[in-house]
Design an enzyme around this catalytic site. Structure first.
Site, PDB file in Angstrom:
ATOM      1  N   PRO A 188       0.784  -1.231   0.000  1.00 31.05           N
ATOM      2  CA  PRO A 188       0.000   0.000   0.000  1.00 31.05           C
ATOM      3  C   PRO A 188       0.823   1.292   0.000  1.00 31.05           C
ATOM      4  CG  PRO A 188      -0.059  -1.045   2.155  1.00 31.05           C
ATOM      5  CD  PRO A 188       0.570  -2.024   1.216  1.00 31.05           C
ATOM      6  N   ASN A 189       0.311   2.239  -0.733  1.00 30.32           N
ATOM      7  CA  ASN A 189       0.841   3.616  -0.822  1.00 30.32           C
ATOM      8  C   ASN A 189       2.137   3.737  -1.618  1.00 30.32           C
ATOM      9  OD1 ASN A 189      -1.277   4.788   0.813  1.00 30.32           O
ATOM     10  ND2 ASN A 189      -0.316   3.773   2.548  1.00 30.32           N
ATOM     11  N   ASN A 246       7.977  -5.581  -1.092  1.00 30.88           N
ATOM     12  CA  ASN A 246       7.895  -4.493  -0.114  1.00 30.88           C
ATOM     13  C   ASN A 246       6.445  -4.459   0.376  1.00 30.88           C
ATOM     14  OD1 ASN A 246       7.833  -2.231   1.439  1.00 30.88           O
ATOM     15  ND2 ASN A 246       8.893  -0.899  -0.044  1.00 30.88           N
ATOM     16  N   GLU A 253      12.324  -9.707   1.459  1.00 29.65           N
ATOM     17  CA  GLU A 253      11.586  -8.503   1.866  1.00 29.65           C
ATOM     18  C   GLU A 253      12.492  -7.287   1.720  1.00 29.65           C
ATOM     19  OE1 GLU A 253       9.058  -8.728   5.393  1.00 29.65           O
ATOM     20  OE2 GLU A 253      10.001  -6.890   6.102  1.00 29.65           O
ATOM     21  N   TYR A 271      11.548   8.469   1.496  1.00 29.72           N
ATOM     22  CA  TYR A 271      11.488   7.385   0.508  1.00 29.72           C
ATOM     23  C   TYR A 271      12.224   7.695  -0.796  1.00 29.72           C
ATOM     24  CZ  TYR A 271       7.955   5.625   3.716  1.00 29.72           C
ATOM     25  OH  TYR A 271       7.311   5.165   4.838  1.00 29.72           O
ATOM     26  N   ARG A 311       5.452  10.979  -2.279  1.00 27.76           N
ATOM     27  CA  ARG A 311       5.177  10.643  -0.882  1.00 27.76           C
ATOM     28  C   ARG A 311       6.446  10.770  -0.033  1.00 27.76           C
ATOM     29  NH1 ARG A 311       4.706   4.515   1.301  1.00 27.76           N
ATOM     30  NH2 ARG A 311       4.070   5.028   3.414  1.00 27.76           N
ATOM     31  N   ALA A 369       3.164  -0.827   4.809  1.00 26.01           N
ATOM     32  CA  ALA A 369       2.617  -0.816   6.181  1.00 26.01           C
ATOM     33  C   ALA A 369       2.138  -2.203   6.631  1.00 26.01           C
ATOM     34  CB  ALA A 369       1.484   0.195   6.272  1.00 26.01           C
ATOM     35  N   HIS A 385      12.774  -2.853   1.963  1.00 27.69           N
ATOM     36  CA  HIS A 385      12.223  -1.563   2.366  1.00 27.69           C
ATOM     37  C   HIS A 385      13.150  -0.461   1.898  1.00 27.69           C
ATOM     38  CE1 HIS A 385       9.203  -3.469   4.840  1.00 27.69           C
ATOM     39  NE2 HIS A 385      10.148  -4.282   5.263  1.00 27.69           N
ATOM     40  N   ARG A 409      13.166   4.530  12.705  1.00 27.02           N
ATOM     41  CA  ARG A 409      11.897   5.249  12.659  1.00 27.02           C
ATOM     42  C   ARG A 409      11.033   4.880  13.874  1.00 27.02           C
ATOM     43  NH1 ARG A 409       9.464   4.676   6.906  1.00 27.02           N
ATOM     44  NH2 ARG A 409       8.209   6.420   7.713  1.00 27.02           N
TER      45      ARG A 409
HETATM   46  C1  DQA Z   1       8.337   0.950   3.873  1.00 26.08           C
HETATM   47  C2  DQA Z   1       8.393   1.132   5.398  1.00 26.08           C
HETATM   48  C3  DQA Z   1       7.022   0.947   6.031  1.00 26.08           C
HETATM   49  O1  DQA Z   1       7.097   1.135   7.440  1.00 26.08           O
HETATM   50  C4  DQA Z   1       6.038   1.951   5.473  1.00 26.08           C
HETATM   51  O2  DQA Z   1       4.739   1.703   5.989  1.00 26.08           O
HETATM   52  C5  DQA Z   1       6.018   1.975   3.977  1.00 26.08           C
HETATM   53  C6  DQA Z   1       7.277   1.866   3.250  1.00 26.08           C
HETATM   54  C7  DQA Z   1       9.679   1.255   3.184  1.00 26.08           C
HETATM   55  O3  DQA Z   1       9.862   0.837   2.046  1.00 26.08           O
HETATM   56  O4  DQA Z   1      10.544   1.918   3.781  1.00 26.08           O
HETATM   57  O5  DQA Z   1       4.981   2.214   3.365  1.00 26.08           O
HETATM   58  O6  DQA Z   1       8.010  -0.397   3.593  1.00 26.08           O
END
Ligand code: DQA
Length: 146
Positions: free
Chosen positions: A9-10, A73, A97, A22, A17, A76, A99, A106
């Protein structure tokens, strides 16, 4: 060899964003870089992004038969999703995985990954490069297994 790059998501909003966290690259640009590295490594790349946990679960469920491995990835959902952990645990294709940010620097709620236990490993904190490093690690372990 076929690899799925899966995004939660997002992440469709990357570029706009919170670029200070990011980075400036949009998701399209990151996927372009992964495809380019995939070509160099001689692997085929597909990608899928969804804001919907169920759609991600379904995609992982279909992946055993289609893909040799997954770069994921979970965004959240990393911190909450037992459904995604179960899907990854049942999936025959190994998952790395990734990120963009170093979640350990964080908020505390980001320090836990529910999904990592269903993955071979985790790469974080290198921005878009986390995806490229993830791809290299995944291809290396898949080639060692052959
Ligand atoms: C994320 C880290 C997560 O905590 C966050 O909710 C994201 C992006 C990252 O790529 O740093 O949406 O996965």
């Amino acid at each position: 060899m076929k690899i799925l790059v899966l995004n939660g998501p997002n992440l469709q909003m990357l570029g706009e964003r919170q670029p200070e966290i990011y980075g400036k690259a949009g998701l399209g640009e990151i996927i372009r870089q992964v495809r380019e590295r995939g070509r160099e490594l001689g692997v085929e790349i597909d990608d899928f992004q969804s804001n919907d946990e169920g759609a991600l679960v379904t995609k992982i469920g279909e992946s055993s038969k289609i893909y040799d491995g997954i770069i994921f990835n979970p965004a959240a959902y990393t911190h909450t999703s037992i459904a995604l952990l179960d899907a990854l645990s049942a999936c025959r294709a190994p998952c790395v995985e990734v990120h963009l940010s170093n979640v350990h620097k964080r908020e505390e709620f980001r320090h836990v990954s529910v999904t990592a236990a269903g993955c071979v490993g985790q790469i974080m904190g290198f921005g878009a490069r986390s995806y490229l490093l993830g791809l290299e690690a995944l291809v290396a372990i898949l080639r060692e297994k052959r």
